[in-house]
Design a protein around this motif. Structure first.
Motif, PDB file in Angstrom:
ATOM      1  N   ALA A  13       0.830  -1.199   0.000  1.00 45.43           N
ATOM      2  CA  ALA A  13       0.000   0.000   0.000  1.00 45.43           C
ATOM      3  C   ALA A  13       0.869   1.256   0.000  1.00 45.43           C
ATOM      4  O   ALA A  13       0.595   2.228  -0.725  1.00 45.43           O
ATOM      5  CB  ALA A  13      -0.929  -0.012   1.206  1.00 45.43           C
ATOM      6  N   GLU A  14       1.930   1.241   0.792  1.00 48.84           N
ATOM      7  CA  GLU A  14       2.819   2.409   0.878  1.00 48.84           C
ATOM      8  C   GLU A  14       3.537   2.656  -0.447  1.00 48.84           C
ATOM      9  O   GLU A  14       3.824   3.805  -0.817  1.00 48.84           O
ATOM     10  CB  GLU A  14       3.825   2.174   2.008  1.00 48.84           C
ATOM     11  CG  GLU A  14       4.654   3.397   2.383  1.00 48.84           C
ATOM     12  CD  GLU A  14       5.901   3.529   1.529  1.00 48.84           C
ATOM     13  OE1 GLU A  14       6.348   4.673   1.310  1.00 48.84           O
ATOM     14  OE2 GLU A  14       6.414   2.491   1.066  1.00 48.84           O
ATOM     15  N   ALA A  15       3.801   1.558  -1.196  1.00 46.37           N
ATOM     16  CA  ALA A  15       4.510   1.684  -2.470  1.00 46.37           C
ATOM     17  C   ALA A  15       3.600   2.112  -3.609  1.00 46.37           C
ATOM     18  O   ALA A  15       4.084   2.451  -4.693  1.00 46.37           O
ATOM     19  CB  ALA A  15       5.179   0.355  -2.821  1.00 46.37           C
ATOM     20  N   GLY A  16       2.285   2.078  -3.390  1.00 44.49           N
ATOM     21  CA  GLY A  16       1.364   2.487  -4.442  1.00 44.49           C
ATOM     22  C   GLY A  16       0.504   1.373  -4.998  1.00 44.49           C
ATOM     23  O   GLY A  16      -0.128   1.533  -6.042  1.00 44.49           O
ATOM     24  N   GLY A  17       0.478   0.216  -4.320  1.00 45.00           N
ATOM     25  CA  GLY A  17      -0.382  -0.880  -4.753  1.00 45.00           C
ATOM     26  C   GLY A  17       0.110  -1.533  -6.036  1.00 45.00           C
ATOM     27  O   GLY A  17       1.311  -1.565  -6.325  1.00 45.00           O
ATOM     28  N   VAL A  18      -0.823  -2.038  -6.821  1.00 44.85           N
ATOM     29  CA  VAL A  18      -0.466  -2.745  -8.055  1.00 44.85           C
ATOM     30  C   VAL A  18       0.301  -1.834  -9.011  1.00 44.85           C
ATOM     31  O   VAL A  18       1.114  -2.298  -9.810  1.00 44.85           O
ATOM     32  CB  VAL A  18      -1.733  -3.305  -8.736  1.00 44.85           C
ATOM     33  CG1 VAL A  18      -1.391  -4.005 -10.038  1.00 44.85           C
ATOM     34  CG2 VAL A  18      -2.453  -4.268  -7.805  1.00 44.85           C
ATOM     35  N   GLY A  19       0.075  -0.544  -8.906  1.00 44.00           N
ATOM     36  CA  GLY A  19       0.770   0.400  -9.771  1.00 44.00           C
ATOM     37  C   GLY A  19       2.088   0.893  -9.217  1.00 44.00           C
ATOM     38  O   GLY A  19       2.627   1.899  -9.704  1.00 44.00           O
ATOM     39  N   ALA A  20       2.637   0.216  -8.223  1.00 41.52           N
ATOM     40  CA  ALA A  20       3.899   0.645  -7.616  1.00 41.52           C
ATOM     41  C   ALA A  20       5.013   0.703  -8.660  1.00 41.52           C
ATOM     42  O   ALA A  20       5.057  -0.122  -9.581  1.00 41.52           O
ATOM     43  CB  ALA A  20       4.291  -0.312  -6.495  1.00 41.52           C
ATOM     44  N   PRO A  21       5.925   1.655  -8.552  1.00 44.89           N
ATOM     45  CA  PRO A  21       7.024   1.757  -9.523  1.00 44.89           C
ATOM     46  C   PRO A  21       7.939   0.537  -9.460  1.00 44.89           C
ATOM     47  O   PRO A  21       8.051  -0.127  -8.427  1.00 44.89           O
ATOM     48  CB  PRO A  21       7.755   3.034  -9.093  1.00 44.89           C
ATOM     49  CG  PRO A  21       7.375   3.240  -7.663  1.00 44.89           C
ATOM     50  CD  PRO A  21       5.992   2.705  -7.518  1.00 44.89           C
ATOM     51  N   ARG A  22       8.620   0.266 -10.566  1.00 44.04           N
ATOM     52  CA  ARG A  22       9.462  -0.928 -10.662  1.00 44.04           C
ATOM     53  C   ARG A  22      10.560  -0.946  -9.611  1.00 44.04           C
ATOM     54  O   ARG A  22      10.995  -2.018  -9.183  1.00 44.04           O
ATOM     55  CB  ARG A  22      10.090  -1.021 -12.057  1.00 44.04           C
ATOM     56  CG  ARG A  22       9.103  -1.326 -13.164  1.00 44.04           C
ATOM     57  CD  ARG A  22       9.833  -1.586 -14.477  1.00 44.04           C
ATOM     58  NE  ARG A  22      10.634  -2.797 -14.413  1.00 44.04           N
ATOM     59  CZ  ARG A  22      10.176  -4.013 -14.708  1.00 44.04           C
ATOM     60  NH1 ARG A  22       8.915  -4.179 -15.065  1.00 44.04           N
ATOM     61  NH2 ARG A  22      10.974  -5.055 -14.641  1.00 44.04           N
ATOM     62  N   GLU A  23      11.017   0.223  -9.184  1.00 46.75           N
ATOM     63  CA  GLU A  23      12.102   0.236  -8.209  1.00 46.75           C
ATOM     64  C   GLU A  23      11.684  -0.316  -6.845  1.00 46.75           C
ATOM     65  O   GLU A  23      12.535  -0.595  -5.998  1.00 46.75           O
ATOM     66  CB  GLU A  23      12.682   1.645  -8.045  1.00 46.75           C
ATOM     67  CG  GLU A  23      11.665   2.706  -7.710  1.00 46.75           C
ATOM     68  CD  GLU A  23      11.186   3.447  -8.951  1.00 46.75           C
ATOM     69  OE1 GLU A  23      10.815   4.627  -8.808  1.00 46.75           O
ATOM     70  OE2 GLU A  23      11.192   2.838 -10.049  1.00 46.75           O
ATOM     71  N   ARG A  24      10.381  -0.474  -6.629  1.00 43.41           N
ATOM     72  CA  ARG A  24       9.923  -1.070  -5.372  1.00 43.41           C
ATOM     73  C   ARG A  24       9.748  -2.587  -5.488  1.00 43.41           C
ATOM     74  O   ARG A  24       9.434  -3.258  -4.503  1.00 43.41           O
ATOM     75  CB  ARG A  24       8.589  -0.438  -4.950  1.00 43.41           C
ATOM     76  CG  ARG A  24       8.632   1.063  -4.749  1.00 43.41           C
ATOM     77  CD  ARG A  24       9.602   1.461  -3.634  1.00 43.41           C
ATOM     78  NE  ARG A  24       9.185   0.977  -2.337  1.00 43.41           N
ATOM     79  CZ  ARG A  24       8.396   1.680  -1.507  1.00 43.41           C
ATOM     80  NH1 ARG A  24       7.961   2.880  -1.860  1.00 43.41           N
ATOM     81  NH2 ARG A  24       8.069   1.188  -0.329  1.00 43.41           N
TER      82      ARG A  24
END
Length: 313
Positions: A13-24
Motif C-alpha cells: 500500500a505504501e509503495a502504491g499498490g499494483v501500480g507501484a514503480p518498478r524500483e519497489r
C-alpha cells in the motif's frame, strides 16, 4: 485477511499498490519470498495459517494472470509432490484465477524461486484485482487452513520461469481448471464429484490421452480398468482422493456389486491406497504403482498380486 507475517500488505500500500514503480519490486519480492517460506512451513503443520495466513500472490501480466503459491514447483510434473492440504490450496488458487479471469485460456505451470508459479491466459489482466475475493470463496471449504491472496505489481512475479503445460492429460491442475470452468470449486471434493462426468468428457476429448477400456471381455478386469481409468481421468493421485463408495458410480446391475469387490481387490493389491477420513473411506491411486496402473488401463495387463473376483462370485 488477517495481518501477514512480514506486513507485505502495508509495504504494498505504501509503495502504491499494483501500480507501484518498478524500483519497489525488489523490496516486495523479498517480502514475498519470506511469506512463501512461511507458508511452506505452515502447510506441514496440523493447522496452517492460524497465526499468520498462508499467502498466495497474483499479478497482471501481458496475456493473462500469473500467480505463485508456497508449494514446490515439482507439482507440474509430479502430482504426488505435495500433500493434500498443499494441493487443495493450489486447487483453490486455480479456481480463483478462473473465477476472476472470466473466459479462461490455457493454464501453464513453472517456478519462482522453487515455488509453484501458474499462468492463466485471460483476456483482461486487470482482472487480477478480483482474485483475492474469489480465492476467499474458493479456499473456504479447506479444513484447518487459513489463507489469503494478495495482488502484486507484475514486475514482482516477472521472473517466473519454465512455464509449461502440466505433464499428463489428466494432471490434477488440469482437472482443477476444468472444474472451475464449469463453475465448480476445485478445492471442494463434493464439487469435484458433482462435475466428474463433464470433466472426464473434456479431458477425454478427441485427440486426448485418456483411454476408455470398455470392451474388455472379462467382467472383473473390465470393471477394474474402468475404475482405474476414471480415477486417473480425474487426477486421483495422492492429493485428490474419492470416497470408496464412489468407485461403483457409472456401473449398473451386477457390475455395480462387482465394482465393490474389485475396489477391495485393488486396495489389497496396493494399486489403490486408502486415506482414513471421519466416517468415510477415501481412496486414491498409488503413484508408486503408476506403471502397473497404466499397463492395466491401457492393455489389460493384470499385475502380480492382484486377485480379481471371478464372474458371478
Amino acid at each position: 485477511m488477517r495481518p501477514t507475517l512480514t506486513g507485505i500488505e502495508d509495504a504494498l500500500a505504501e509503495a502504491g499498490g499494483v501500480g507501484a514503480p518498478r524500483e519497489r519490486a525488489g523490496q516486495l519480492r523479498a517480502l514475498l519470498g519470506r511469506e512463501l517460506e512461511h507458508g511452506a512451513r505452515e502447510l506441514t503443520l496440523a493447522r496452517s495459517g492460524y497465526g499468520h495466513p498462508v499467502l498466495v500472490a497474483v499479478a497482471p501480466v501481458a496475456g493473462g494472470l500469473i500467480a505463485v503459491a508456497p508449494v514446490t514447483a515439482a507439482l507440474r510434473a509430479d502430482p504426488d509432490a505435495v500433500d493434500e492440504r498443499a494441493w487443495l490450496l493450489v486447487a483453490a488458487l486455480v479456481g480463483a484465477l478462473v473465477d476472476a479471469g472470466g473466459t479462461a485460456g490455457a493454464l501453464t505451470a513453472g517456478a519462482l524461486d522453487g515455488h509453484l508459479a501458474l499462468h492463466l491466459a485471460a483476456p483482461d489482466p486487470e482482472s487480477a484485482e478480483l482474485v483475492p475475493l474469489a480465492f476467499e470463496d474458493q479456499v473456504a471449504p479447506v479444513d484447518r487452513l487459513r489463507a489469503g491472496a494478495l495482488v502484486l505489481p507484475g514486475a514482482v512475479l516477472a521472473d517466473a520461469e519454465d512455464l509449461r503445460a502440466p505433464i499428463g492429460a489428466a494432471h490434477p491442475l488440469l482437472v482443477a481448471l476444468e472444474v472451475a470452468r464449469l463453475g465448480g470449486h476445485p478445492a471442494d471434493p463434493a464439487s469435484v464429484a458433482e462435475h466428474e462426468e463433464a470433466v472426464l468428457g473434456a479431458l477425454a476429448a478427441p485427440g486426448g490421452e485418456v483411454s476408455r477400456p470398455h470392451d474388455d471381455p472379462d467382467p472383473a478386469r473390465r470393471v477394474a480398468r474402468r475404475i482405474l481409468q476414471r480415477l486417473d481421468g480425474m487426477g486421483k493421485w495422492g492429493g485428490y482422493h474419492t470416497d470408496f463408495t464412489h468407485l461403483a458410480r457409472g456401473f449398473a446391475g451386477n457390475d455395480r456389486a462387482l465394482a465393490d469387490e474389485v475396489g477391495e481387490a485393488l486396495l489389497a493389491a496396493g494399486l489403490l491406497a486408502e486415506k482414513p477420513s471421519v466416517g468415510q473411506r477415501h481412496v486414491f491411486l498409488d503413484p508408486r504403482r503408476a506403471r502397473d496402473i497404466r499397463a492395466l488401463i491401457e492393455r489389460g495387463d493384470v499385475p502380480g498380486g492382484l486377485q480379481l473376483p471371478a464372474a458371478g462370485s
